[in-house]
Scaffold this motif. Sequence first.
Motif, PDB file in Angstrom:
ATOM      1  N   VAL B   2       0.723  -1.158   0.007  1.00  0.00           N
ATOM      2  CA  VAL B   2      -0.086  -0.021  -0.026  1.00  0.00           C
ATOM      3  C   VAL B   2       0.976   1.217   0.123  1.00  0.00           C
ATOM      4  N   THR B   3       0.657   2.098  -1.082  1.00  0.00           N
ATOM      5  CA  THR B   3       1.683   3.169  -1.137  1.00  0.00           C
ATOM      6  C   THR B   3       0.845   4.455  -0.634  1.00  0.00           C
ATOM      7  N   LYS B   4       1.763   5.278  -0.307  1.00  0.00           N
ATOM      8  CA  LYS B   4       0.814   6.814   0.179  1.00  0.00           C
ATOM      9  C   LYS B   4      -0.185   7.121  -0.338  1.00  0.00           C
ATOM     10  N   SER B   5      -0.108   7.333  -1.862  1.00  0.00           N
ATOM     11  CA  SER B   5      -1.194   7.982  -2.627  1.00  0.00           C
ATOM     12  C   SER B   5      -2.427   6.942  -2.780  1.00  0.00           C
ATOM     13  N   GLU B   7      -3.199   4.898  -0.149  1.00  0.00           N
ATOM     14  CA  GLU B   7      -3.755   5.041   1.146  1.00  0.00           C
ATOM     15  C   GLU B   7      -4.888   6.342   1.254  1.00  0.00           C
TER      16      GLU B   7
END
Lengths: 108, 302
Positions: B2-5, B7
């Motif tokens: 799960v990457t920041k964007s 999320e």
Amino acid sequence: MGFSVGFVIGLVGVLILSHAAYSTSQYRGLLKITEDEFSGPPFSVVVELIVGLVLCMWAALTVPGNFLSIHPHSDENRMVSLPDNLDFMIFNHRGKVFVPEINMKLKH
Amino acid sequence: MVTKSEETELNRLESQVDNGGGGAWEYLCLVRKLKVRRSDKVLKHGLSILNDSKKRSSLGSEEWTLYEEVAIAAMDCQSLEVAKDCVNVLRKKFPESKRVGRLEALLLEAKGSWGEAEKAYSSLLEDNPFDQVVHKRRVALAKAQGNLSGAIEWLNKYLETFMADHDAWRELAEIYVSLQMYKQAAFCYEELILSQPTVPLFHLAYADVLYTLGGIENLLTAKKYYSSTIDLTGGKNTRALFGICLCTSAIAQFSKGRNKEDKDCPDLQSLATAALEKEYKQRASGKLTVLTSAFKSLKVSS
């Protein structure tokens, strides 16, 4: 129509390039008649080639989409959490005690 | 992963769906893609799609995936009636399917009938001895019964055959950590870092384990792995920054009398404290005094 500015510019670039090819072949035909040696393309063709190259390059870089970041710490690439390991998930947790408020049923 | 964007996107969709803004199907797709466990929400929104025959038929063949997703979510929420209904619908549609067979066994697990579930998995394995999901479920079955050493045994046997399965390595590492077998956990995390060197969270977990093990060698290595986490996240991981501070303080205690300073990067710790102070100032300025007093007790300063 859905043609973007970049696409039109790319089209113009391709047209200019093909016109350059056409004038080069014309020029070589002319050289055959006057029986001169071919020393290089005429100046106008060189200018056309450069302009066409710049336009096509610009269109090729903008039309297909934006660049993606390759930095590991950019927002698109930075991992903030691992996926929950659903293959190993077990069901004896507090969900057993707290019955969900929604009392929905599958209706058919 | 799960990457920041992703999320941010997930949180945005979740609040939109919760407030009745639509986009439930997109939300359910994202939950499935990111493999996050939001069973209560999946159950609620998935059921509302399934009960609406117009919405359901517009999904086409994706409908059956949704049934499966909702069934698992319902088991996780102990709504066993709903789960049973979903599995029955799937069984009617796919009478021969192994995947539905796994789902039925999972339902037995959710009911707590371990023996029957074990039997179901054994018969599934007889048909296909290389079914990875079923092997993993057996591990989970042992874990659910509190038999952690059994789970470790199953997992080790599984990993002998499927060595590239990093989810299983991660599970094994987490079980070892929960049993305080840190040396074994460290080995698993080494394996994970080897297979996915760009995931900062594995570096972080490995550093945590090494720090917990203690000893000057391990502390120095832990500090290096905290640094690599910072490198991979661009300094946006607060835990790694704190890790640097803790490691420096612990190393200083070890090397007190010997006057053997850590020479590789003397300002690493001051940079970490500065970064932490900056972040606290920005996001939780009220907690800044707590942070400075914590630094003081660790005898580190910026």
